[in-house]
Write a protein that holds these residues in place. Structure first.
Motif, PDB file in Angstrom:
ATOM      1  N   ALA A  21      -8.840  41.596 -26.157  1.00  0.00           N
ATOM      2  CA  ALA A  21      -8.102  40.330 -26.164  1.00  0.00           C
ATOM      3  C   ALA A  21      -7.085  40.231 -25.038  1.00  0.00           C
ATOM      4  O   ALA A  21      -6.813  39.153 -24.536  1.00  0.00           O
ATOM      5  CB  ALA A  21      -7.404  40.150 -27.507  1.00  0.00           C
TER       6      ALA A  21
ATOM      7  N   TYR B  18     -11.119  34.596 -26.400  1.00  0.00           N
ATOM      8  CA  TYR B  18     -10.019  35.285 -25.723  1.00  0.00           C
ATOM      9  C   TYR B  18      -9.650  34.611 -24.399  1.00  0.00           C
ATOM     10  O   TYR B  18      -8.632  34.915 -23.809  1.00  0.00           O
ATOM     11  CB  TYR B  18     -10.416  36.724 -25.389  1.00  0.00           C
ATOM     12  CG  TYR B  18     -10.572  37.662 -26.560  1.00  0.00           C
ATOM     13  CD1 TYR B  18     -10.117  37.344 -27.834  1.00  0.00           C
ATOM     14  CD2 TYR B  18     -11.169  38.908 -26.368  1.00  0.00           C
ATOM     15  CE1 TYR B  18     -10.282  38.225 -28.879  1.00  0.00           C
ATOM     16  CE2 TYR B  18     -11.327  39.796 -27.412  1.00  0.00           C
ATOM     17  CZ  TYR B  18     -10.885  39.448 -28.671  1.00  0.00           C
ATOM     18  OH  TYR B  18     -11.042  40.331 -29.701  1.00  0.00           O
TER      19      TYR B  18
ATOM     20  N   HIS C 144     -14.962  43.845 -24.231  1.00  0.00           N
ATOM     21  CA  HIS C 144     -14.049  42.723 -24.000  1.00  0.00           C
ATOM     22  C   HIS C 144     -12.890  42.835 -24.980  1.00  0.00           C
ATOM     23  O   HIS C 144     -13.093  42.812 -26.182  1.00  0.00           O
ATOM     24  CB  HIS C 144     -14.792  41.400 -24.203  1.00  0.00           C
ATOM     25  CG  HIS C 144     -13.992  40.211 -23.773  1.00  0.00           C
ATOM     26  ND1 HIS C 144     -14.406  38.926 -24.001  1.00  0.00           N
ATOM     27  CD2 HIS C 144     -12.807  40.119 -23.126  1.00  0.00           C
ATOM     28  CE1 HIS C 144     -13.498  38.074 -23.507  1.00  0.00           C
ATOM     29  NE2 HIS C 144     -12.522  38.790 -22.979  1.00  0.00           N
TER      30      HIS C 144
ATOM     31  N   ALA D  26     -21.428  32.991 -20.766  1.00  0.00           N
ATOM     32  CA  ALA D  26     -22.314  33.793 -19.921  1.00  0.00           C
ATOM     33  C   ALA D  26     -21.620  35.057 -19.414  1.00  0.00           C
ATOM     34  O   ALA D  26     -22.267  36.053 -19.143  1.00  0.00           O
ATOM     35  CB  ALA D  26     -22.803  32.964 -18.742  1.00  0.00           C
ATOM     36  N   VAL D  27     -20.299  35.011 -19.290  1.00  0.00           N
ATOM     37  CA  VAL D  27     -19.595  36.133 -18.683  1.00  0.00           C
ATOM     38  C   VAL D  27     -18.862  36.988 -19.714  1.00  0.00           C
ATOM     39  O   VAL D  27     -18.774  38.208 -19.571  1.00  0.00           O
ATOM     40  CB  VAL D  27     -18.608  35.631 -17.605  1.00  0.00           C
ATOM     41  CG1 VAL D  27     -17.855  36.794 -16.978  1.00  0.00           C
ATOM     42  CG2 VAL D  27     -19.356  34.851 -16.524  1.00  0.00           C
ATOM     43  N   TYR D  28     -18.337  36.365 -20.741  1.00  0.00           N
ATOM     44  CA  TYR D  28     -17.482  37.092 -21.685  1.00  0.00           C
ATOM     45  C   TYR D  28     -18.064  37.112 -23.091  1.00  0.00           C
ATOM     46  O   TYR D  28     -18.579  36.103 -23.565  1.00  0.00           O
ATOM     47  CB  TYR D  28     -16.090  36.455 -21.731  1.00  0.00           C
ATOM     48  CG  TYR D  28     -15.332  36.584 -20.433  1.00  0.00           C
ATOM     49  CD1 TYR D  28     -14.652  37.751 -20.117  1.00  0.00           C
ATOM     50  CD2 TYR D  28     -15.317  35.545 -19.511  1.00  0.00           C
ATOM     51  CE1 TYR D  28     -13.970  37.881 -18.927  1.00  0.00           C
ATOM     52  CE2 TYR D  28     -14.637  35.659 -18.314  1.00  0.00           C
ATOM     53  CZ  TYR D  28     -13.965  36.831 -18.023  1.00  0.00           C
ATOM     54  OH  TYR D  28     -13.287  36.952 -16.840  1.00  0.00           O
ATOM     55  N   ALA D  29     -17.919  38.269 -23.752  1.00  0.00           N
ATOM     56  CA  ALA D  29     -18.464  38.421 -25.100  1.00  0.00           C
ATOM     57  C   ALA D  29     -17.674  37.623 -26.126  1.00  0.00           C
ATOM     58  O   ALA D  29     -18.218  37.163 -27.115  1.00  0.00           O
ATOM     59  CB  ALA D  29     -18.457  39.895 -25.490  1.00  0.00           C
ATOM     60  N   THR D  30     -16.389  37.467 -25.899  1.00  0.00           N
ATOM     61  CA  THR D  30     -15.539  36.795 -26.873  1.00  0.00           C
ATOM     62  C   THR D  30     -14.858  35.621 -26.187  1.00  0.00           C
ATOM     63  O   THR D  30     -13.712  35.730 -25.756  1.00  0.00           O
ATOM     64  CB  THR D  30     -14.480  37.771 -27.441  1.00  0.00           C
ATOM     65  OG1 THR D  30     -15.124  39.007 -27.741  1.00  0.00           O
ATOM     66  CG2 THR D  30     -13.823  37.212 -28.686  1.00  0.00           C
TER      67      THR D  30
ATOM     68  N   LYS E 203     -21.924  40.117 -18.364  1.00  0.00           N
ATOM     69  CA  LYS E 203     -22.241  39.827 -19.755  1.00  0.00           C
ATOM     70  C   LYS E 203     -22.178  41.120 -20.553  1.00  0.00           C
ATOM     71  O   LYS E 203     -22.592  42.164 -20.097  1.00  0.00           O
ATOM     72  CB  LYS E 203     -23.664  39.278 -19.798  1.00  0.00           C
ATOM     73  CG  LYS E 203     -24.016  38.647 -21.108  1.00  0.00           C
ATOM     74  CD  LYS E 203     -25.401  38.029 -20.976  1.00  0.00           C
ATOM     75  CE  LYS E 203     -25.850  37.515 -22.325  1.00  0.00           C
ATOM     76  NZ  LYS E 203     -25.565  36.109 -22.485  1.00  0.00           N
ATOM     77  N   LEU E 204     -21.677  41.031 -21.760  1.00  0.00           N
ATOM     78  CA  LEU E 204     -21.556  42.222 -22.592  1.00  0.00           C
ATOM     79  C   LEU E 204     -22.826  42.520 -23.352  1.00  0.00           C
ATOM     80  O   LEU E 204     -23.514  41.615 -23.779  1.00  0.00           O
ATOM     81  CB  LEU E 204     -20.492  41.997 -23.645  1.00  0.00           C
ATOM     82  CG  LEU E 204     -19.112  41.933 -23.112  1.00  0.00           C
ATOM     83  CD1 LEU E 204     -18.160  42.052 -24.253  1.00  0.00           C
ATOM     84  CD2 LEU E 204     -18.891  43.064 -22.164  1.00  0.00           C
TER      85      LEU E 204
ATOM     86  N   THR F 247     -14.687  45.079 -30.188  1.00  0.00           N
ATOM     87  CA  THR F 247     -13.265  44.866 -30.310  1.00  0.00           C
ATOM     88  C   THR F 247     -12.989  43.695 -31.231  1.00  0.00           C
ATOM     89  O   THR F 247     -13.908  42.914 -31.499  1.00  0.00           O
ATOM     90  CB  THR F 247     -12.676  44.551 -28.933  1.00  0.00           C
ATOM     91  OG1 THR F 247     -13.481  43.550 -28.346  1.00  0.00           O
ATOM     92  CG2 THR F 247     -12.623  45.785 -28.064  1.00  0.00           C
ATOM     93  N   PRO F 248     -11.763  43.463 -31.668  1.00  0.00           N
ATOM     94  CA  PRO F 248     -10.603  44.276 -31.351  1.00  0.00           C
ATOM     95  C   PRO F 248     -10.553  45.545 -32.225  1.00  0.00           C
ATOM     96  O   PRO F 248     -11.230  45.603 -33.223  1.00  0.00           O
ATOM     97  CB  PRO F 248      -9.437  43.359 -31.668  1.00  0.00           C
ATOM     98  CG  PRO F 248      -9.967  42.421 -32.711  1.00  0.00           C
ATOM     99  CD  PRO F 248     -11.420  42.253 -32.420  1.00  0.00           C
TER     100      PRO F 248
ATOM    101  N   GLU G 265     -20.351  44.337 -28.593  1.00  0.00           N
ATOM    102  CA  GLU G 265     -19.015  43.854 -28.945  1.00  0.00           C
ATOM    103  C   GLU G 265     -18.360  44.898 -29.837  1.00  0.00           C
ATOM    104  O   GLU G 265     -18.882  45.239 -30.894  1.00  0.00           O
ATOM    105  CB  GLU G 265     -19.147  42.506 -29.671  1.00  0.00           C
ATOM    106  CG  GLU G 265     -17.875  42.017 -30.284  1.00  0.00           C
ATOM    107  CD  GLU G 265     -16.805  41.786 -29.229  1.00  0.00           C
ATOM    108  OE1 GLU G 265     -15.633  41.989 -29.553  1.00  0.00           O
ATOM    109  OE2 GLU G 265     -17.143  41.427 -28.088  1.00  0.00           O
TER     110      GLU G 265
END
Lengths: 431, 282
Positions: free
Chosen positions: A251, B141, A249, B134-138, A424-425, A430-431, A428
């Protein structure tokens, strides 16, 4: 100190969805390149939880209006994997036929309306049609026949209604399919002419050593089934996807970037399929590639328009084969009973491999969903292409260079609406 | 609500006939069309490009002035007709739609996202922060609103064309109607009427298949019943729909409360009639 220059496209045209380009040059060196995705998130994986397994094909179709069949196919195969169901015979053939229709309408749209105008210096296909009416009309008719195929098997061209886990709601009648035969024959020949037409375009000199990834099936050019294979030794079943690919993911994007675990960017789509499955194409396509002098693998992404055109020929040839041999099945679907399980599937969307994974409870309700569309997989590759494409051309005028960068993005036929509904990741980075 | 001005069918369309004394240089200007996208799948605007037989003819009668999916060329507004696809889900889009309205003479919304909020309106019944996690790690953002809302919740809309996706023949009808300053001929009855017109056997009565046809807006041509499946409501509620009246039927056809909740909780869950029925089975 090198002079800094930026190339910005705030809203990319002739792609599906909302994306932008930002590229920063210091002299001839690319300091930063971002394919930004500002398409708003729609959270499909989140609201799929708690839905019934049978709802997945209708709901996931709405991720993309250009390739809904791909979402329906990956979702039904993943559900059938979870539920221990196998669909064969004519039902399997009908699925391939439906996919032929989608490849034709999607590739036809891209070749004629989105990509060809770049090579000939037009803003769009409407302006192109003023000077090249016969070609554009041929493209529109080709595309229309693809849509008719989807409509006949699926009920309508966008978000077809006839696909279900286990097969179809209703099988088409043989007489109705045969009515398309003359059109399909005309269109196959028109697709050959299309490939000759686009092959005469002028292509920028640009070749890269890509890792191509696509499905490979022992006996056929891939649509729905096969192993995930690459030209660098990957050879896995769809259930192993998570161990070999990672999503990041970043930014600047509402889509997640995919990379090979322990590796980098990779390339999915027509050129990857062509590179890894060339010998499974029918003779008409292999002979055509030879006539056009198209090498395999083809490492110039600007030539994707030629490969896409050859895939249109394949899709018409395959559709003809299926239509001629079709016999109406006894039942339009096999029975499916809910049970707990995990299912995976990858199928070949027009833009490349589309991976789905679902976990079901004992009532057949979805516990978790994961969807990896082709454009998110190509996103990093597109940025890598731009980083290498621009420096030797840094002397060009801003307008010209900007347009060439847009064209380099359009090589991948990015579908940004698709790319914005992610999984779902696991990691992690990044950045 | 349709607000297109009514005109007699016999009256010549205002812009189709060139004024006699004009030179080529001052030829009547073509009406300017813009196509705008918000949160959506692109399918409804694709319907315009799927009008393979009509596209070049349409392009001769109107100027495609802003249509990013089709062209790099952008002509500045104001626009005579704006087609708007998608729902409002971000703070930025909530501002952008105001600008689209300011620059559009007529604004027509196309499809379930623009007219009802789309499938993404399921977030309206959930915790959007949990969805984001649930969908995004960060999640930091991601910039998104708690709700997905139709265009009419933000600006005045001149006409709404239903469907997920819209019917391209109806789209051509709407374009033609606005160009000729007449009311679009888009029937507002239920899918049941279309089934009868098509000569379908009723899948609910004859086969016991759960079907939303009686409460769903016409427009698709009753495709699902023609394929031996029940209507799943992708054109949203018809005028004065009474989904609660369907409850006994759906129950008899095997749908439990959870299934009824889900069957109304799809592409038009943001429209009042379907929303009520979705929530009534919570």
């Amino acid at each position: 100190m090198a002079k800094t220059r930026t190339i910005k496209v705030d809203y990319l045209a002739r792609v599906e969805g909302e994306g932008a380009l930002y590229l920063k040059l210091a002299g001839n060196r690319v300091e930063d390149v971002k394919l930004k995705i500002f398409e708003p998130p729609r959270f499909f994986e989140a609201f799929m939880r708690g839905r019934g397994f049978a709802e997945a094909p209708d709901i996931t179709a709405r991720i993309c209006g250009i390739c809904p069949v791909a979402y329906q196919m990956s979702s039904v195969h993943a559900m059938e994997d979870a539920l221990g169901v196998k669909v064969g015979g004519m039902l399997r053939e009908l699925r391939r036929l439906l996919y032929c229709g989608e490849w034709i309408e999607s590739h036809g749209l891209h070749v004629y309306m989105l990509h060809a105008p770049d090579f000939l210096g037009y803003q769009d296909a409407i302006r192109l049609a003023k000077d090249h009416p016969d070609e554009v009309k041929r493209g529109l008719r080709l595309k229309k026949i693809g849509n008719e195929l989807v409509t006949l098997v699926g009920g309508r061209e966008i978000h077809p209604v006839n696909v279900r886990v286990g097969g179809f709601y209703k099988a088409p009648r043989k007489a109705d399919l045969l009515k398309l035969k003359d059109d399909l024959e005309w269109a196959r020949d028109a697709a050959v002419e299309t490939a000759r037409w686009v092959n005469a375009f002028k292509f920028p000199e640009f070749e890269q050593d890509y890792e191509f990834v696509s499905l490979c099936h022992p006996g056929e050019y891939p649509f729905n089934e096969g192993r995930l294979v690459s030209n660098r030794g990957l050879d896995i079943g769809a259930e192993e996807y998570g161990a070999h690919f990672q999503e990041q993911h970043v930014a600047h994007s509402n889509a997640l970037h995919s990379v090979r675990t322990g590796g980098g960017a990779y390339f999915v789509g027509p050129q990857a399929r062509f590179a890894l499955n060339f010998e499974k194409l029918p003779a008409i396509c292999r002979d055509l590639a030879k006539e056009l002098g198209l090498e395999t693998p083809c490492r110039n992404p600007f030539k994707s328009i030629v490969v896409r055109s050859i895939e249109i020929v394949f899709a018409f040839e395959e559709a003809l084969r299926i239509v001629k041999a079709y016999e109406e099945p006894d039942r339009p679907h096999v029975e499916v009973a809910p049970r707990a399980g995990i299912g995976h599937a990858a199928t070949e969307a027009p833009r490349g491999m589309l991976y789905h994974r679902y976990e079901l409870d004992e009532k057949g309700l979805i516990v978790s969903a994961k969807i990896v569309p082709p454009t998110s997989q190509n996103q990093k590759q597109i940025e890598d292409d731009l980083a290498k494409f621009v420096p030797p051309r840094a002397h060009k005028k801003q307008d010209e260079l900007t347009w060439e960068c847009e064209q380099a993005i359009r090589n991948y036929d990015p579908c940004i609406s698709c790319a914005t509904h992610f999984l779902k990741l696991n990691v992690e980075r990044t950045p | 609500m349709a607000r297109a001005r009514k005109a007699s069918p016999k009256k010549a369309p205002r812009r189709a006939k060139p004024a006699p004394k004009r030179t080529a240089a001052s030829a009547p200007r073509l009406p300017k069309l813009a196509v705008w996208k918000f949160a959506s799948c692109d399918g409804c605007q694709l319907s315009l490009l799927d009008c393979e037989d009509e596209l070049l003819a349409v392009a001769g009668k109107i100027q495609i002035a802003n249509f990013m999916e089709a062209t790099r060329a952008v002509v500045d507004g104001p626009y005579d007709l704006s087609l708007v696809e998608g729902s409002i889900t971000t703070p930025h889009d909530a501002e952008r739609i105001q600008e689209v309205r300011r620059t559009s003479k007529f604004l027509v919304t196309i499809g379930a996202c623009a007219t009802a909020g789309g499938i993404q309106a399921l977030r309206n019944f959930a915790d959007v922060e949990e969805f984001t996690r649930a969908v995004y790690a960060t999640p930091a953002y991601i910039s998104t609103l708690k709700t997905s809302t139709p265009i009419a919740a933000h600006v005045r809309v001149d006409y709404e064309l239903r469907g997920c996706p819209i019917n391209k023949a109806q789209l051509v009808e709407v374009l033609s109607a606005f160009l000729h300053r007449r009311r679009p001929n888009v029937p507002d009855q239920s899918v049941c009427v279309e089934c009868k017109l098509r000569g379908n056997v009723c899948v609910a009565v004859a086969h016991g298949t759960p079907c939303l046809g009686p409460v769903t807006h016409a427009g698709c041509g009753a495709i699902c019943p023609s394929f031996d499946r029940g209507c799943y409501g992708c054109y949203g509620p018809k005028e004065r729909a009474n989904p609660a009246g369907l409850r006994p039927w759906l129950g008899r056809h095997g749908l439990d409360a959870g299934a009824v909740r889900r069957v109304f909780g799809t592409f038009n869950v943001g429209s009042d009639a379907f929303k009520q029925e979705h929530e009534a089975h919570g």
